[in-house]
Design a protein around this motif. Sequence first.
Motif, PDB file in Angstrom:
ATOM      1  N   LYS A 176     -25.957  27.006 -13.378  1.00 33.23           N
ATOM      2  CA  LYS A 176     -27.129  27.580 -12.407  1.00 33.23           C
ATOM      3  C   LYS A 176     -28.428  27.264 -12.507  1.00 33.23           C
ATOM      4  O   LYS A 176     -29.252  26.762 -11.471  1.00 33.23           O
ATOM      5  N   GLY A 226     -21.102  33.798 -11.320  1.00 34.81           N
ATOM      6  CA  GLY A 226     -22.117  34.689 -11.762  1.00 34.81           C
ATOM      7  C   GLY A 226     -22.070  35.713 -12.727  1.00 34.81           C
ATOM      8  O   GLY A 226     -22.685  36.465 -13.000  1.00 34.81           O
ATOM      9  N   THR A 256     -23.662  47.103  -9.838  1.00 38.72           N
ATOM     10  CA  THR A 256     -24.026  45.914  -8.734  1.00 38.72           C
ATOM     11  C   THR A 256     -25.495  45.829  -8.670  1.00 38.72           C
ATOM     12  O   THR A 256     -26.172  46.693  -9.106  1.00 38.72           O
ATOM     13  N   ASP A 280     -25.544  40.267 -11.212  1.00 43.17           N
ATOM     14  CA  ASP A 280     -25.122  39.680  -9.650  1.00 43.17           C
ATOM     15  C   ASP A 280     -26.396  38.778  -9.413  1.00 43.17           C
ATOM     16  O   ASP A 280     -27.458  38.867  -9.703  1.00 43.17           O
ATOM     17  N   ASN A 281     -25.918  37.790  -8.346  1.00 44.97           N
ATOM     18  CA  ASN A 281     -26.799  36.866  -8.149  1.00 44.97           C
ATOM     19  C   ASN A 281     -28.004  36.174  -8.960  1.00 44.97           C
ATOM     20  O   ASN A 281     -28.991  36.155  -8.620  1.00 44.97           O
ATOM     21  N   ARG A 282     -27.541  35.888 -10.001  1.00 47.17           N
ATOM     22  CA  ARG A 282     -28.176  34.953 -10.908  1.00 47.17           C
ATOM     23  C   ARG A 282     -29.201  36.136 -11.724  1.00 47.17           C
ATOM     24  O   ARG A 282     -30.180  35.666 -12.501  1.00 47.17           O
ATOM     25  N   GLU A 283     -29.110  37.255 -11.740  1.00 42.52           N
ATOM     26  CA  GLU A 283     -30.006  38.433 -12.367  1.00 42.52           C
ATOM     27  C   GLU A 283     -29.382  38.528 -13.673  1.00 42.52           C
ATOM     28  O   GLU A 283     -28.319  38.507 -14.150  1.00 42.52           O
TER      29      GLU A 283
END
Length: 878
Positions: free
Chosen positions: A433, A510, A526, A602-605
């Motif tokens: 990432k 991810g 989520t 999620d989403n690189r968080e």
Amino acid sequence: MHTNIKIILLLISLFSFSTTIYGAESKNSNSLLLACGSGNGGKDSDGRAWETDKKYLVNGEKSVQTKAEIQDPSLSSEVPYMTARIFTSETMYQLPVQNATARTLLRLYFYPSSYPNFNISNSYFSVVVGGVILVNNFSAFLTSEALSQAYFIKEYFLAPSEFSTLNVTFKPSDKQPQSFAFVNGIEVLSAPELFSTEPEIVGTGEVSEDLTWDAATTTVSLDGISIENLYRLNVGGQYISPSNDSGGLMRSWYDDTPYLFGASIGVAEKADVPVGYKGLPSYTAPLGVYSTFRFIGPDADINKNVNMTWRFQVDPNFMYLVRLHWCDAEMTKTNERVFDVYINNQTAADTVDLFAWQHSIASPTTRDYAIRVTDNNGDAEIWVALHPNVKDRPLYYDVLLNGLEIFKLSDEKSNLAGPNPKISDMMRKYQDKQAAAPRAFAHKSSTTTSALVTGAAGGAAAFGVAAAIFLVAYKKKQRVLGDTTSWLPMSWNSSNSSGTKSSVSGKSQGSTTISSDAACNCRYFTLAEIKNGTKNFSDSNVIGVGGFGKVYKGVIDGDTPVAIKRSNPSSEQGVNEFQTEIEMLSRLRHRHLVSLIGFCEDNREMILVYDYMGNGTLREHLYEGNKITLSWKQRLEICIGAARGLHYLHTGAKYTIIHRDVKTTNILVDDKWVAKVSDFGLSKTGPNMNKGHVSTVVKGSFGYLDPEYFRRQQLTEKSDVYSFGVVLFEVLCARPALNPSLPKEQVSLADWALRCARNKTLEDIVDPGLKGKITPECLKKFTETAEKCLSDHGVDRPSMGDVLWNLEFALQLQENPDSNVTTLGSDSSSSMDYQNAEQIDQNNLIAMHRNTLNLGNDNDANDSSDDSFSQIVNPKGR
């Protein structure tokens, strides 16, 4: 059956008992010790003399003698690690063998450090001994990085040969440019016959892919087989150092707790009768192994339904020898304790009745089992499980194990080489990432190896991980788990701490690799749930900002308030801290530790969800805004609560845990003014070592840093005690730990408080709002305790348990100012203070102390619900 049951129940998971190591036999006088690359050799930390390797080299002119540029603080001694022999082409040692008809024990020492004119990351090589391939395309650098160890040792028992010379060949890899081979030390000695019996085959199938196996065969012949040691555990006992090994073999025996799997970790106990070898060769294992053991526990109803299980990472497609050491020092008749043994879910032995086997009490024995491990979707593991035998109706439904060893057997091609250990899936995903989106994370992978001190054993430390690096390099640790598991000896090939590659979230992208234990205790959220609960991360919901990132007040499941901590991409804290917090807090449940509900990736968080602490941080109520002015009793109770949480971390968890960032912003207060320790992103597990520390890079907060830790980079639980001493003075004086606006001598609260203590002017720096509200006896006890915590040397500081006792005593002195309690001496590091305080309600103190360990009823009169940790673990989120 089991003695001292009440004490065991009180102390289980709290203290590892000290093990008496019976007199070790003299060191093997036939050993050859070579300090490679050294001009004149020297002595190691065990007093063993090492000689130079020059005269044993063939074509030695092709090699380079060199010395490491950096001495890692974890090195137990300079010899043999600081010098190295570097080979730029194939080179051989010819080493004399004392007894060619016996197995030869060979140890190779590696310290992949920085050497002049050589880039250690380019080093890939093979080592072949008498036709046996020990390693191939081997990178000591990658191994050290993956294990987070500065140095390691590989240990082999080579098959006998007709030659009196051992040819050890180092060859740089042809596959890597500018490659070279190196070694720091070589040890050779003639080993006694440790493998005289053929191990029993577990399960059915092929012994190897190329050799057919007669179905009637029940054992594996070890003739001509070379053997590599992977794990050597003193089950239920502490670390046994090489100098205390038996037979002069200089082996290390490690605590088994890092490998225990599942909820049933059993009870560690020590034999209360003398243990002797009784015909078993003394070199099999030291008596210290046979005098300690682990059993499930005293509750037969529970025991009948559980296994006691250990789990190990290994290389796939090899045969393994599993050796179990037993010595039952309790049973005096047959059919009193009977159990079954399973290896990889296959029956290895049923109806194990040790008294029936040996016909005497406290009589050591061993059993060897062989099992082939194949590549199962990338995971190769060995599970050893013991289960009480119910069908024979023994007197006790229980199991027992004293020691455990696992060895790898060379294959039909005389090969023992496995792949280089790899960085885990989690780290690889995040590195990918970073490459795709460089600004997504600011995680810095340090080149500093956070290594453990060799030869370590925790004399009286709590069940910390006896995780000094396995000198034979087989108890492998994972670098990616950072400070959470960097003390857990794991296998070379461990791809993650749990041995599983499945993601907690079940998503293919991810996702962070989290252990199965953590997954069972955490809820996966989520990103949509998080955004909905924080109004899309609205600034109006921000309740704090820390090193990891912003903290939001949020709502989940309609009306449940939570605190949500979101990683800041530019923060110095990143993947390691995220992983550490999840792995650490998911395993801890205590009234005075903040509760982790779950996380989101999620989403690189990187987002963590906690119980909401309605009254914020302790600091906010001292001098940052002073939301609510705290009375002295409230401050004392908060300090006591925080001390209980830290004491639990040091002694009550499965492993000793060092918080490493104790400060007033990391002590939270809920809406009922219950104090909870928070922020475990920098925490470390351990140590359980005779040197009492682990060498590691310095992390923490200025103003609270232990000066000894800062100077020597040696972390102990006493580092937390120092930081807590600063907190105590912060509570007393209502001023920051560092205040640059003050005169130079007053900038550091710790330095200024100690100076005032020496000048007997401490009362002058007390919070003006507390003047006249603290009884003199309470103030004296409180300040004496804080001063002791700030001792320059850790050995002079009290334990957190002693700090807790003294704070509870100070509270008693505050609440009973008119009682005739004798003012105690200044030795606040000793809980013996209470022996002279007969006027104190001892039962009350003991009850409070039991609450620290969650052993008693922890409900306060005004807190009957005891909602001190979250019950929000909703599997639907996964």
